[in-house]
Design an enzyme around this catalytic site. Structure first.
Site, PDB file in Angstrom:
ATOM      1  N   ASP A  35       0.831  -1.192   0.000  1.00 51.93           N
ATOM      2  CA  ASP A  35       0.000   0.000   0.000  1.00 51.93           C
ATOM      3  C   ASP A  35       0.870   1.247   0.000  1.00 51.93           C
ATOM      4  O   ASP A  35       1.482   1.590   1.018  1.00 51.93           O
ATOM      5  CB  ASP A  35      -0.919  -0.001   1.216  1.00 51.93           C
ATOM      6  CG  ASP A  35      -1.942   1.133   1.184  1.00 51.93           C
ATOM      7  OD1 ASP A  35      -2.001   1.850   0.158  1.00 51.93           O
ATOM      8  OD2 ASP A  35      -2.686   1.289   2.174  1.00 51.93           O
ATOM      9  N   ASP A 237      -1.852   5.308  -6.153  1.00 49.13           N
ATOM     10  CA  ASP A 237      -2.092   4.479  -4.968  1.00 49.13           C
ATOM     11  C   ASP A 237      -2.268   3.009  -5.342  1.00 49.13           C
ATOM     12  O   ASP A 237      -3.167   2.660  -6.106  1.00 49.13           O
ATOM     13  CB  ASP A 237      -3.345   4.988  -4.244  1.00 49.13           C
ATOM     14  CG  ASP A 237      -3.567   4.309  -2.910  1.00 49.13           C
ATOM     15  OD1 ASP A 237      -2.652   3.632  -2.419  1.00 49.13           O
ATOM     16  OD2 ASP A 237      -4.674   4.455  -2.350  1.00 49.13           O
TER      17      ASP A 237
END
Length: 362
Positions: A35, A237
């Site tokens: 992440d 992201d």
């Protein structure tokens, strides 16, 4: 350079991508979601107050000779307040952490240090969260590898060896067999990439912000005022699936895409995706390619499989894999579904993000 396999999270039931890392002495291999939008690396730990089901056995810190719960006055504990907004990271027994994610997921527990292994490399005294209360959409993974931009994130903690450089190539999202790779260190940044500068954002220091100048659908450059895209800011992201755009940008993209696919029969919207088609009678279709125009003339085209999301396996509900942000003052988020089959490189030392096509396993 270290290079480890990267797999679609579908094998464990998550919409993100996972790598294997080792924790403890002796090392226990665990599946972690990567992440870029988070700083704190964490894993589920026994004893569990509230833990979700995971594929691997839950980590037991008492079985590791290198585990240490960090004291409140440690440097890493002090940094928690700036990285994840932990205003009071001091508990009765030592440093504690809590991370709340945008989708409602959360983790909390003891902030500790441990030996972390990635491939053939290992890092002693790696600061991480030993989570005893964890809820949300992590599904099957043991936790999360935080690849954000602050001092507690993996790139900063391993900077002495890897230089703050890493990249990944994301294999096919819907595949259970394809494999990509997560690369760190010198050599992980492809020379063939097009690069755009990183943009600093004092409100969200963890995120990899870039400048998005425009979007094209097919050969049509959308009429989106630069101020709209610039005001919002854009995040790359790996931990978000579907790309989100501010309402004015999304509406322009949706309108153009619909006008160029008028020949395709429509279907009911699904979840946050409102432009859907019934393709059950088609063996193949032609759709316009979507291109992001980033600063520094970095044009990045989304591969075809990153444009439509098949909700139903029979093709009767296939949706444009983009969605509007709920507020006009939100940020744009380039999700992992649009990053498939390309290598995305994060060079924090040079302050840039790169995109290279054709360098992913499929």
């Amino acid at each position: 350079m270290s290079n480890v396999p990267l797999q679609p999270g579908r094998k464990v039931g998550t919409g993100n991508y996972i790598v294997t890392a080792g924790f403890g002495t002796p090392a226990k291999n665990l599946l972690l979601v990567i992440d870029t939008g988070s700083d704190v690396t964490w894993i589920q730990c026994n004893p569990c107050s509230d833990c979700y089901s995971q594929v691997d056995p839950i980590f037991n810190p008492q079985q590791s000779s290198s585990y240490k719960h960090l004291p409140c006055l440690s440097a890493a504990c002090t940094q928690l307040s700036t990285s994840e907004g932990n205003s009071n990271p001091c508990g009765a027994g030592g440093c504690v952490y809590e991370v709340d994610y945008g989708d409602g997921s959360s983790t909390q527990g003891d902030f500790s240090q441990e030996t972390l292994a990635l491939g053939s490399d290992s890092f002693q005294s790696f600061a991480f969260g030993c989570g005893h209360t964890n809820t949300g959409l992590f599904k099957g993974s043991a936790g999360l590898l935080g690849l954000g931009r602050t001092a507690l994130a993996f790139p900063a903690q391993t900077k002495s060896k890897y230089g703050g450089q890493f990249s990944y190539c994301l294999p096919d999202f819907l595949s259970s067999t394809s494999t990509g790779s997560f690369s760190v260190g010198q050599g992980s940044i492809p020379a063939t990439a097009v690069f755009t500068p990183l943009v600093s954002n004092s409100i969200y220091p963890s995120y990899y912000f870039v400048g998005l100048n425009g979007i094209s659908v097919g050969s049509q450059r959308l009429s989106i005022p630069p101020a709209v895209l610039g005001r919002a800011g854009t995040i790359v992201d790996s931990g978000t699936v579907i790309t989100r755009l501010v309402p004015q940008a999304y509406n322009a993209l949706k309108t153009s895409f619909r006008s160029q696919t008028q020949n395709l029969p429509s279907a009911q919207p699904y979840s946050i995706m409102d432009t859907c088609y019934d393709l059950s009678s088609y063996s193949q279709v032609r759709i316009p390619i979507i291109t992001f125009h980033f600063q520094n003339n970095a044009d990045v085209s989304v591969v075809a499989l990153g444009i439509l999301f098949p909700v139903k396996n029979d093709g009767s509900q296939v949706c444009l894999a983009f969605a509007p942000e709920s507020k006009s003052n939100s940020v744009n988020i380039i999700g992992n579904y649009q990053q498939q089959r390309m290598r995305v490189a994060f060079d924090t030392r040079a302050g840039r993000v790169g995109f290279a096509s054709g360098s992913c396993a499929t």
